[in-house]
Enzyme design. Sequence first.
Site, PDB file in Angstrom:
ATOM      1  N   MET A  42       0.856  -1.193   0.000  1.00 36.21           N
ATOM      2  CA  MET A  42       0.000   0.000   0.000  1.00 36.21           C
ATOM      3  C   MET A  42       0.886   1.235   0.000  1.00 36.21           C
ATOM      4  SD  MET A  42      -3.106  -1.001   2.644  1.00 36.21           S
ATOM      5  CE  MET A  42      -2.055  -1.713   3.926  1.00 36.21           C
ATOM      6  N   ALA A  43       0.725   2.061  -1.020  1.00 36.19           N
ATOM      7  CA  ALA A  43       1.541   3.271  -1.142  1.00 36.19           C
ATOM      8  C   ALA A  43       1.325   4.173   0.063  1.00 36.19           C
ATOM      9  CB  ALA A  43       1.183   4.012  -2.422  1.00 36.19           C
ATOM     10  N   GLN A  64       7.642  -4.774  -4.579  1.00 36.69           N
ATOM     11  CA  GLN A  64       6.754  -4.576  -5.724  1.00 36.69           C
ATOM     12  C   GLN A  64       7.277  -3.441  -6.610  1.00 36.69           C
ATOM     13  OE1 GLN A  64       2.661  -2.665  -5.855  1.00 36.69           O
ATOM     14  NE2 GLN A  64       2.073  -4.811  -6.125  1.00 36.69           N
ATOM     15  N   CYS A 121      -2.713  -1.275  -9.626  1.00 36.26           N
ATOM     16  CA  CYS A 121      -2.909   0.066  -9.079  1.00 36.26           C
ATOM     17  C   CYS A 121      -3.888   0.852  -9.950  1.00 36.26           C
ATOM     18  CB  CYS A 121      -1.588   0.819  -8.967  1.00 36.26           C
ATOM     19  SG  CYS A 121      -1.794   2.490  -8.292  1.00 36.26           S
ATOM     20  N   HIS A 161      -7.112  -9.116  -6.807  1.00 33.62           N
ATOM     21  CA  HIS A 161      -8.030  -8.254  -6.055  1.00 33.62           C
ATOM     22  C   HIS A 161      -9.374  -8.318  -6.774  1.00 33.62           C
ATOM     23  CE1 HIS A 161      -8.823  -4.069  -4.057  1.00 33.62           C
ATOM     24  NE2 HIS A 161      -9.898  -4.821  -4.103  1.00 33.62           N
ATOM     25  N   ASN A 218      -7.448 -11.372  -2.577  1.00 36.87           N
ATOM     26  CA  ASN A 218      -7.362 -10.048  -1.970  1.00 36.87           C
ATOM     27  C   ASN A 218      -8.689  -9.316  -2.148  1.00 36.87           C
ATOM     28  OD1 ASN A 218      -5.768  -6.950  -2.939  1.00 36.87           O
ATOM     29  ND2 ASN A 218      -6.136  -7.624  -0.862  1.00 36.87           N
ATOM     30  N   GLY A 240      -5.185  -5.828   3.181  1.00 38.53           N
ATOM     31  CA  GLY A 240      -4.766  -4.459   2.900  1.00 38.53           C
ATOM     32  C   GLY A 240      -5.261  -3.473   3.929  1.00 38.53           C
ATOM     33  N   ARG A 241      -6.329  -2.763   3.590  1.00 40.27           N
ATOM     34  CA  ARG A 241      -6.789  -1.642   4.421  1.00 40.27           C
ATOM     35  C   ARG A 241      -7.135  -2.032   5.851  1.00 40.27           C
ATOM     36  NH1 ARG A 241     -11.617   0.332   1.079  1.00 40.27           N
ATOM     37  NH2 ARG A 241     -11.555  -1.845   0.391  1.00 40.27           N
TER      38      ARG A 241
END
Length: 319
Positions: free
Chosen positions: A17-18, A70, A100, A170, A201, A225-226
């Site tokens: 995650m950026a 990544q 992305c 995802h 994901n 992730g989040r």
Amino acid sequence: MQIGPVKLPNPVIAAPMAGVTDRAFRIIAREQGCGLAVTEMVSDLALIYANPRTYRMLDFRGETSPLSVQIFGSNPETMGRAAAIVVERGADIVDINMGCPTPKIVKNGEGSALMRDPALAGKIVEAVVQAVPGVPVTVKMRKGWDEQSVNAVALARTVEAAGASAVTVHGRTRNQFYSGKADWDIIRQVKEALRIPVIGNGDIWAPRDAARMLEETGCDGIMVGRAAMGNPWIFRDIVHFLQTGEELPPPTPEERIGIAIRHLELMVESKGEQVAVFEMRKHAAWYTKGIRGAARIRETINKSQSKKEIEDILKSLLA
């Protein structure tokens, strides 16, 4: 779970995650039990041109193997060169970003834009595989560009044929970004179509979600992730639930504040106090969500200028 020659201690993976999954986050995620943590995405050209900020993102001090880095780009030749650089700097796995959705990435033909050009995507995987012999190359993709072009199965077959060792899917299209519901059925379809491991994901918010995804899709691993933002305990909780079927109690306010302070200390160590204090603001908001008095102190944290200020504010929540 195994990706090429790399064995993971468990199938629970922290998503790239950026602006989130830096060295501090990854160290804490691994301490909380996740089997693999993936770096923020790094640009192939920035690596080739030795951009100082990008090279700082490859700070792996104190991290345990395996390490997954990544990379993103749209040129097979430069992606291969970038892969060789990250492996030289310690990567055990090279992950290619094909998911992305952000406009600034997509407009350059990178990220999920590659889902619209499967032939180019395959050439990129081939080039990266050839550039890092013996190192597994993985691909993170989405369901498709939009609901009219759902092509995760076809793209997954393409990258498998090009030499990828695993794919992460995802279950949302690029046009969904992070809204709506993730389609787990597409993950099942990809799993049924491939011989290599498939990682699912999307919408894993609790241990039972992880167990359900594994059961419903047959995937080999799950990526969180989040749900891990401000909640690294989710990795511990998922691993424990998968092993025992038991749910662990949530972390206490004392545990949450303690890890938040450790996170800040690791960020200062990596980036210096000024950058760390600025970047810690969002993490502090995530860590303290739901703690009594947290909403009141967030504005104060956002004005903080030093590590000590943030530490004192966080500790005040326990007084």
